[in-house]
Design a protein around this motif. Sequence first.
Motif, PDB file in Angstrom:
ATOM      1  N   ASP A   1     -12.491 -22.353   4.281  1.00 15.93           N
ATOM      2  CA  ASP A   1     -12.118 -20.774   4.852  1.00 15.93           C
ATOM      3  C   ASP A   1     -11.950 -19.533   4.054  1.00 15.93           C
ATOM      4  O   ASP A   1     -11.331 -19.405   2.627  1.00 15.93           O
ATOM      5  CB  ASP A   1     -10.535 -21.436   5.766  1.00 15.93           C
ATOM      6  N   ILE A   2     -12.609 -18.658   3.945  1.00 14.35           N
ATOM      7  CA  ILE A   2     -12.171 -17.536   3.512  1.00 14.35           C
ATOM      8  C   ILE A   2     -12.175 -16.229   4.483  1.00 14.35           C
ATOM      9  O   ILE A   2     -12.289 -16.264   5.563  1.00 14.35           O
ATOM     10  CB  ILE A   2     -13.958 -17.132   2.458  1.00 14.35           C
ATOM     11  N   LEU A   3     -11.477 -15.469   3.755  1.00  9.10           N
ATOM     12  CA  LEU A   3     -10.761 -14.609   4.452  1.00  9.10           C
ATOM     13  C   LEU A   3     -10.704 -13.201   3.278  1.00  9.10           C
ATOM     14  O   LEU A   3     -10.609 -12.562   1.902  1.00  9.10           O
ATOM     15  CB  LEU A   3      -9.109 -13.874   4.202  1.00  9.10           C
ATOM     16  N   VAL A   4     -12.371 -12.009   4.009  1.00 10.59           N
ATOM     17  CA  VAL A   4     -12.142 -10.858   3.805  1.00 10.59           C
ATOM     18  C   VAL A   4     -12.009 -10.186   4.195  1.00 10.59           C
ATOM     19  O   VAL A   4     -11.363  -9.603   5.467  1.00 10.59           O
ATOM     20  CB  VAL A   4     -13.923 -11.525   3.808  1.00 10.59           C
ATOM     21  N   VAL A   5     -11.204  -9.232   3.043  1.00  9.70           N
ATOM     22  CA  VAL A   5     -10.649  -8.384   3.205  1.00  9.70           C
ATOM     23  C   VAL A   5     -10.695  -6.539   2.902  1.00  9.70           C
ATOM     24  O   VAL A   5     -11.375  -6.415   2.091  1.00  9.70           O
ATOM     25  CB  VAL A   5      -8.388  -8.279   2.886  1.00  9.70           C
ATOM     26  N   GLU A   6     -11.868  -5.897   4.017  1.00  7.55           N
ATOM     27  CA  GLU A   6     -12.845  -4.783   3.671  1.00  7.55           C
ATOM     28  C   GLU A   6     -12.787  -4.055   4.772  1.00  7.55           C
ATOM     29  O   GLU A   6     -13.159  -3.912   5.565  1.00  7.55           O
ATOM     30  CB  GLU A   6     -14.138  -5.464   3.111  1.00  7.55           C
ATOM     31  N   ASP A   7     -12.179  -2.712   4.743  1.00  2.00           N
ATOM     32  CA  ASP A   7     -12.057  -1.422   5.158  1.00  2.00           C
ATOM     33  C   ASP A   7     -13.582  -1.286   5.699  1.00  2.00           C
ATOM     34  O   ASP A   7     -13.431  -0.588   6.817  1.00  2.00           O
ATOM     35  CB  ASP A   7     -11.408  -1.016   5.042  1.00  2.00           C
ATOM     36  N   GLU A   8     -14.700  -1.111   5.250  1.00  2.00           N
ATOM     37  CA  GLU A   8     -15.565  -0.826   4.912  1.00  2.00           C
ATOM     38  C   GLU A   8     -16.433  -1.939   5.863  1.00  2.00           C
ATOM     39  O   GLU A   8     -17.065  -2.694   5.288  1.00  2.00           O
ATOM     40  CB  GLU A   8     -16.558  -0.177   3.516  1.00  2.00           C
ATOM     41  N   LEU A   9     -16.970  -1.807   6.846  1.00  2.00           N
ATOM     42  CA  LEU A   9     -17.701  -2.406   7.599  1.00  2.00           C
ATOM     43  C   LEU A   9     -18.420  -3.117   7.670  1.00  2.00           C
ATOM     44  O   LEU A   9     -18.844  -4.239   7.359  1.00  2.00           O
ATOM     45  CB  LEU A   9     -17.332  -2.000   9.114  1.00  2.00           C
ATOM     46  N   ASP A  10     -19.966  -2.534   7.013  1.00  2.00           N
ATOM     47  CA  ASP A  10     -20.738  -2.695   6.553  1.00  2.00           C
ATOM     48  C   ASP A  10     -20.624  -4.170   5.371  1.00  2.00           C
ATOM     49  O   ASP A  10     -21.077  -4.788   5.624  1.00  2.00           O
ATOM     50  CB  ASP A  10     -21.571  -1.420   6.238  1.00  2.00           C
ATOM     51  N   ILE A  11     -20.129  -3.383   4.693  1.00  2.00           N
ATOM     52  CA  ILE A  11     -19.975  -4.019   3.336  1.00  2.00           C
ATOM     53  C   ILE A  11     -18.990  -5.200   3.967  1.00  2.00           C
ATOM     54  O   ILE A  11     -19.956  -6.816   3.210  1.00  2.00           O
ATOM     55  CB  ILE A  11     -19.095  -3.653   2.585  1.00  2.00           C
ATOM     56  N   ALA A  12     -18.353  -5.616   4.799  1.00  2.00           N
ATOM     57  CA  ALA A  12     -17.536  -6.899   5.238  1.00  2.00           C
ATOM     58  C   ALA A  12     -18.419  -7.923   5.921  1.00  2.00           C
ATOM     59  O   ALA A  12     -18.875  -9.123   6.309  1.00  2.00           O
ATOM     60  CB  ALA A  12     -16.313  -6.118   6.073  1.00  2.00           C
ATOM     61  N   ASN A  13     -19.682  -7.155   6.632  1.00  2.00           N
ATOM     62  CA  ASN A  13     -20.607  -7.704   7.884  1.00  2.00           C
ATOM     63  C   ASN A  13     -21.860  -8.182   6.225  1.00  2.00           C
ATOM     64  O   ASN A  13     -22.210  -9.623   6.803  1.00  2.00           O
ATOM     65  CB  ASN A  13     -20.774  -6.847   8.588  1.00  2.00           C
ATOM     66  N   LEU A  14     -21.704  -7.604   5.491  1.00  2.00           N
ATOM     67  CA  LEU A  14     -22.584  -8.211   4.556  1.00  2.00           C
ATOM     68  C   LEU A  14     -22.407  -9.561   3.738  1.00  2.00           C
ATOM     69  O   LEU A  14     -23.503 -10.099   3.525  1.00  2.00           O
ATOM     70  CB  LEU A  14     -23.121  -7.571   3.551  1.00  2.00           C
ATOM     71  N   ILE A  15     -21.163  -9.183   3.381  1.00  2.00           N
ATOM     72  CA  ILE A  15     -20.528 -10.423   2.576  1.00  2.00           C
ATOM     73  C   ILE A  15     -20.437 -11.273   3.550  1.00  2.00           C
ATOM     74  O   ILE A  15     -20.589 -12.317   3.479  1.00  2.00           O
ATOM     75  CB  ILE A  15     -18.916  -9.864   1.926  1.00  2.00           C
TER      76      ILE A  15
ATOM     77  N   PRO B   1      -6.744 -19.694   3.720  1.00  2.00           N
ATOM     78  CA  PRO B   1      -7.505 -19.390   3.386  1.00  2.00           C
ATOM     79  C   PRO B   1      -7.378 -20.583   1.722  1.00  2.00           C
ATOM     80  O   PRO B   1      -6.565 -20.484   1.018  1.00  2.00           O
ATOM     81  CB  PRO B   1      -8.284 -18.592   3.154  1.00  2.00           C
ATOM     82  N   ASP B   2      -9.117 -20.174   1.551  1.00  2.00           N
ATOM     83  CA  ASP B   2      -8.999 -20.539   0.106  1.00  2.00           C
ATOM     84  C   ASP B   2      -9.064 -20.252  -0.668  1.00  2.00           C
ATOM     85  O   ASP B   2      -8.750 -20.319  -1.750  1.00  2.00           O
ATOM     86  CB  ASP B   2     -10.697 -21.823   0.333  1.00  2.00           C
ATOM     87  N   VAL B   3     -10.481 -19.185  -0.307  1.00  2.00           N
ATOM     88  CA  VAL B   3     -10.664 -18.050  -1.095  1.00  2.00           C
ATOM     89  C   VAL B   3     -10.168 -16.138  -0.583  1.00  2.00           C
ATOM     90  O   VAL B   3      -9.987 -16.249   0.610  1.00  2.00           O
ATOM     91  CB  VAL B   3     -11.939 -17.662  -1.646  1.00  2.00           C
ATOM     92  N   VAL B   4      -9.854 -15.804  -0.607  1.00  2.00           N
ATOM     93  CA  VAL B   4      -9.151 -13.956  -0.298  1.00  2.00           C
ATOM     94  C   VAL B   4      -9.841 -12.948  -1.117  1.00  2.00           C
ATOM     95  O   VAL B   4      -9.724 -13.255  -2.345  1.00  2.00           O
ATOM     96  CB  VAL B   4      -7.952 -13.639  -0.190  1.00  2.00           C
ATOM     97  N   VAL B   5     -11.325 -12.802  -0.545  1.00  2.00           N
ATOM     98  CA  VAL B   5     -12.058 -11.764  -1.357  1.00  2.00           C
ATOM     99  C   VAL B   5     -11.771 -10.468  -0.907  1.00  2.00           C
ATOM    100  O   VAL B   5     -11.313  -9.633   0.611  1.00  2.00           O
ATOM    101  CB  VAL B   5     -13.744 -11.631  -0.828  1.00  2.00           C
TER     102      VAL B   5
END
Length: 237
Positions: free
Chosen positions: A2-16, A45-49
Amino acid sequence: MDILVVEDELDIANLIKVYLEKEGFTVHLCRDGQQALQMAQTIQPDVVVLDLMLPGLDGLEVCAQIRQKPGDKDPYIMMVTAKGEELDRIIGLSTGADDYLVKPFSPRELVARVRALLRRSLRQGGQTPQFQSPHFQLDPTQRLATRSLPDGTSEPLSLTTLEFDLLATFVSYPGRVWTRPQLIEKLWGEDFYGDERIVDAHIARLRKKVEPDPAQPTHIKTVIGVGYKFEDEADPS
C-alpha cells in the motif's frame, strides 16, 4: 503493498497513481496534511509519497507526526517538493523522510525510488542474527534497539527503519571506516537515486538518538575527508 500519496495538485496525484498502479501497488490519494495523518493510521501504508507544500499541515509536520506516532508499520517516506534548495531537502530528511524528489520529476524515477526503498526492506528482512556492542543491542527480527546506560539499566531507542539499519551496519563492523557511497550501497542498493549528502542528514538524525552529546559524538565519528566509523568501547571497571 500500500502506498499513500499526499499531493494537493490533482493532476500530479493522478499521474503518480497511474504509474504506481501499473507496477502492481495499491494507491491511496489524499490532498491535505490532516487527512494524511488519519489515513496513515487507518491504512498503515508501506510507503508515503508526501508533498512538502500542503494546505493545513505541511509535509514537514505530517512527516514528523508520522514518525512520532508510528502504527504497526513504520512506513518509508518519500518527500516531494517543488523547491530545489538544499536547505529544504535537509530539513525534510531531518524530520524523518527517507528520500526526497524535486519537482518536476519523471514518474518512472519515482517508481524506481519507491521500489528501491522496498527492496532494501526485503534485503534486510532476511537477517536473523543479533547485533550488539558494549552499549547497544539490536534485534533485527523484531526491529528492536536498546542502549545501555551508565547505571546498568537500558533504554529502548525509537528508530526509523533506516536508522535501525544504519546503526546495525555500524555495530556489525566496529572501527570500520565507511564512505558515503559504501553506506548508500549497503542501505539503498545500487539503484539509489539522489545526492550522497543524504547520508549526512541521516547520520545527524541518528546521532541525536544514540549519542549522549550529539555535538561531540563518542560512537558515530566523522572521519574527515572520508566518511564515518563506529566506536563503542566498554566502560572501564
